[in-house]
Design an enzyme around this catalytic site. Structure first.
Site, PDB file in Angstrom:
ATOM      1  CD1 TRP A 261      22.087  42.854 -18.865  1.00 48.38           C
ATOM      2  CD2 TRP A 261      20.344  41.871 -19.864  1.00 48.38           C
ATOM      3  NE1 TRP A 261      21.199  43.834 -19.249  1.00 48.38           N
ATOM      4  CE2 TRP A 261      20.130  43.267 -19.856  1.00 48.38           C
ATOM      5  CE3 TRP A 261      19.375  41.052 -20.435  1.00 48.38           C
ATOM      6  CZ2 TRP A 261      18.997  43.851 -20.406  1.00 48.38           C
ATOM      7  CZ3 TRP A 261      18.241  41.629 -20.977  1.00 48.38           C
ATOM      8  CH2 TRP A 261      18.063  43.022 -20.973  1.00 48.38           C
TER       9      TRP A 261
ATOM     10  CG  HIS B  17       3.930  69.486 -36.231  1.00 48.03           C
ATOM     11  ND1 HIS B  17       2.879  70.172 -36.791  1.00 48.03           N
ATOM     12  CD2 HIS B  17       4.948  69.546 -37.123  1.00 48.03           C
ATOM     13  CE1 HIS B  17       3.229  70.604 -37.993  1.00 48.03           C
ATOM     14  NE2 HIS B  17       4.485  70.240 -38.214  1.00 48.03           N
TER      15      HIS B  17
ATOM     16  CD  GLU C 114      23.588  55.725 -32.255  1.00 43.71           C
ATOM     17  OE1 GLU C 114      22.469  55.198 -32.136  1.00 43.71           O
ATOM     18  OE2 GLU C 114      24.618  55.261 -31.730  1.00 43.71           O
TER      19      GLU C 114
ATOM     20  CE  LYS D  74      25.384  54.971 -28.353  1.00 41.97           C
ATOM     21  NZ  LYS D  74      25.138  54.116 -29.420  1.00 41.97           N
TER      22      LYS D  74
ATOM     23  CB  CYS E 100      23.672  35.412 -20.243  1.00 41.48           C
ATOM     24  SG  CYS E 100      22.134  36.040 -19.552  1.00 41.48           S
TER      25      CYS E 100
ATOM     26  CD  GLU F  82      22.977  52.882 -25.546  1.00 37.74           C
ATOM     27  OE1 GLU F  82      23.672  53.583 -26.303  1.00 37.74           O
ATOM     28  OE2 GLU F  82      22.940  51.647 -25.613  1.00 37.74           O
TER      29      GLU F  82
ATOM     30  NE  ARG G 261      27.410  37.417 -24.950  1.00 34.86           N
ATOM     31  CZ  ARG G 261      27.022  37.230 -26.193  1.00 34.86           C
ATOM     32  NH1 ARG G 261      27.787  37.642 -27.169  1.00 34.86           N
ATOM     33  NH2 ARG G 261      25.893  36.641 -26.468  1.00 34.86           N
TER      34      ARG G 261
ATOM     35  CG  ASN H 292      23.803  32.664 -22.785  1.00 39.46           C
ATOM     36  OD1 ASN H 292      23.865  32.826 -21.572  1.00 39.46           O
ATOM     37  ND2 ASN H 292      24.803  32.925 -23.612  1.00 39.46           N
ATOM     38  N   GLY H 293      19.424  32.736 -23.215  1.00 31.41           N
ATOM     39  CA  GLY H 293      18.167  32.708 -23.965  1.00 31.41           C
ATOM     40  C   GLY H 293      16.990  32.630 -23.016  1.00 31.41           C
TER      41      GLY H 293
ATOM     42  CE  LYS I  40      28.972  46.082 -28.167  1.00 35.39           C
ATOM     43  NZ  LYS I  40      28.645  47.478 -28.488  1.00 35.39           N
TER      44      LYS I  40
END
Ligand code: F6R
Length: 602
Positions: free
Chosen positions: A75, A501, A478, A482, A2, A485, A27, A99-100, A597
């Site tokens: 967020w 496998h 990665e 991407k 946040c 997301e 964020r 925040n947190g 973010k």
């Protein structure tokens, strides 16, 4: 994840808060709110969704004269993204932003409810304001009540509180989540990172964990567990790094294109003619170090994983990599002869920061590779190497990953060089390749156009497998991250040799395989893995410098002489592919759903 801003002074508070929140919106963007106290006038606005909704709602509102104000962009962690759950949270006469996470909020909430307090939201934050007002009833001063409140909170937080009981003061505390204070004359600013206050404040103080206090016009009182303390302000740059889109459709797109130029900054002064130089590291930094452990999350974890191949192959040093959230609770066996490296774009990721603190408690030497100077992870580490990618605004990380990969490659070489385990010839070869990296990262119109055209065939199906071997396996992870997301389609990264496998059972024409087929590394091996998939009718998109007959789609790359150059070039292709698929699907590339973010909660 946040964002917090606060302002105390005579300037137009609404604009300062909204502009600050704009800088932090990436964020968290499920809701935002502000609260302002001017004398006996108290105003509070909240809106769900992006900040523009709050702007719209506050269009007719203006502030005048001296006042105090706080704002927040959220967020969601506790409770849905609704207006009631948006900050600032209101008590009877006070407001709080936070925040947190308050870990014991349920306990506190039950106690407060037993006292008759009515909770409006599902958040942990609301507990702070009610707890404060409860403590206020039995305290001599607002500050004493604030201190008592803090002493009852468990968890990680940064918080600002304003109250009609003391209408010219902002109360603040930092414990595990970032917060700083900016100064300009008598004006005082608060923010969870420095971007909202650049251009406004001229000096700054980065709060340490456990610090709290209050600000009045021209005065800041700072405390910690030992009582009042002094502090030294630092000059804050006025040069706002312009993070505008500069003609690109999205920040992510701009950041993909920027990779070539920022790589020059990453290497500057570090990649010399025949040696790697890190001014950040003392000469004896690797003395008595015989192994490396790296902890990180998400994209940063992928760059770490790629580097583990390089540390062993080039640096001749054992290297293990762990996801920070796993590492924290596994009771790891740690030794002082292992260097503990954390990798983080933001420098604020809670799991990575906690892993770092654990390593420090175990007496390990610590190094961080980070994009944000003065961030919590940088400040907590014995040494830090900045990636110099510049502000990354797209939630899907691109240039941070590229620059992390480069720093780690340099570091692997540096280890071999320092420990004298590699030949001068190898150093020279690696440096020659490094110098070509910016070129390998250039996005040509031809490439972008090709990826754009091809992307239309990948908007459906039942999933993507990105496959590669060696360092191209983390790159596959990665690439898949991407894509998922920002496209919201299912994608997995896999080591190509593992497909047989189990996962190959999924192969059919609606399974899209993005095959990373470098010429300079295990080409024949990956080729036969891809052939196995093709034989099961999987749709293959091959990325390679070598033509591949069985590919349904083929993107030809240019570099074929060094695996890292192939890595960087293929990285760009996978980033563009994710971008173009997401654009075609009509998604918000820069602010994908459910993400933020900077993940400052566990
Ligand atoms: C993905 C992404 C995240 C971050 C992760 C760690 O595009 O950005 O997976 O990599 O949340 O963040 P940092 O690197 O800031 O520690």
């Amino acid at each position: 994840m946040c964002g917090i801003v606060g302002y105390l002074g005579k300037n137009e508070k609404k604009e300062i808060l909204l502009d600050g929140l704009q800088e932090l919106e990436y964020r968290g963007y499920d809701s935002a709110g502000i609260a302002v106290i001017e004398g006996d006038k108290l105003n509070n606005f909240k809106a769900i969704g992006k900040l523009e909704n709050l702007r719209e709602k506050t269009k007719a509102y203006h502030t005048e004269g001296f006042g105090i104000s706080i704002g927040h962009t959220r967020w969601a962690t506790h409770g849905k993204p609704t207006e009631l759950n948006a900050h600032p949270h209101l008590g009877a006469y006070s407001y709080v932003v936070h925040n947190g996470i308050i870990e014991n909020y349920q306990e506190l909430k039950t106690e407060l409810q037993a006292d008759g307090v009515n909770f409006l939201s599902q958040t942990d934050t609301e507990t702070i304001v009610h707890l404060f007002e409860k403590e206020h009833k039995s305290s001599d001063s607002v500050f004493a009540a604030f201190e008592k409140t803090l002493s009852k909170l468990d968890g990680a937080y940064a918080t600002l509180l304003i109250t009609e009981a003391d209408p010219d003061t902002i109360y603040f505390a930092k414990h595990g989540s970032p917060m700083l204070v900016g100064f300009n004359g008598d004006d005082v600013y608060f923010a969870s990172s420095d971007t909202p206050i650049i251009g406004k404040a001229t000096e700054v103080y980065y709060l340490e964990d456990g610090e709290y206090g209050y600000a009045k016009e021209g005065v800041l009182k700072l405390f910690d567990a030992n009582g009042e303390k002094s502090f030294t302000k630092q000059a804050l740059t006025a040069d706002k790094v312009s993070a505008q889109k500069e003609g690109y459709r999205f920040f992510m797109e701009k950041e993909i294109y920027e990779q070539s130029s920022v790589m020059g900054d990453t290497m500057m002064g570090r990649v010399l003619d025949d040696t790697i130089n890190f001014e950040e590291l003392d000469k004896d930094f690797f003395e008595n170090i015989y192994a490396i452990k790296i902890c990180a999350c998400g994209t940063s974890y992928h760059s770490a994983l790629a580097s583990s191949y390089l540390f062993e192959r080039i640096g001749k040093m054992r290297c293990d990599v762990e996801i920070a959230s796993e590492f924290r609770y596994k009771e790891p066996f740690l030794t002082e002869k292992t260097l503990f490296i954390t990798i983080s774009q933001s420098g604020e990721t809670a799991d990575t920061l906690e892993a770092l603190k654990m390593a420090k408690r175990a007496g390990m030497r610590t190094l961080s590779i980070c994009n944000v100077d003065n961030s919590s992870i940088v400040r907590e580490s014995d040494a830090a190497i900045l990636t110099r990618a510049g502000i990354e605004k797209g939630v899907a990380s691109t240039k941070a990953f590229a620059t992390q990969s480069m720093v780690l490659w340099m570091l692997a070489l540096y280890v071999g060089q320092t420990k004298n385990t590699i030949s001068q010839e190898l150093i020279k070869n690696e440096i020659d390749a490094m110098i070509h990296t910016p070129k390998a990262l250039i996005v040509t119109d031809k490439l972008h156009e090709k990826v754009h055209r091809l992307s239309k065939r990948y908007l459906h199906g039942h999933g993507f497998f990105f496959i590669g071997r060696d360092i191209f396996f983390p790159l596959a992870l990665e690439g898949a991250l991407k894509l998922k997301e920002i496209s919201y389609m299912h994608a997995e990264g896999y080591p190509a040799g593992e497909m047989k496998h189990g996962p190959i059972a999924l192969a059919d024409s609606e399974l899209f395989t993005i095959a990373l087929m470098p010429k300079s590394m295990h080409y024949d091996k990956i080729k036969s893995n891809v052939e196995e998939l093709s034989a099961r009718d999987a749709t293959i998109c091959a990325i390679s410098p070598l033509p591949f007959d069985l590919a349904d789609d083929f993107i030809q790359t240019n570099y074929d002489s060094h695996p890292m150059l192939e890595y960087f070039e293929m990285m760009v292709v996978t980033q563009l592919l994710a971008l173009e698929i997401s654009v075609r699907l009509g998604n918000d590339v820069d602010m994908p759903r459910n993400l933020a973010k900077s993940v400052t909660v566990e």
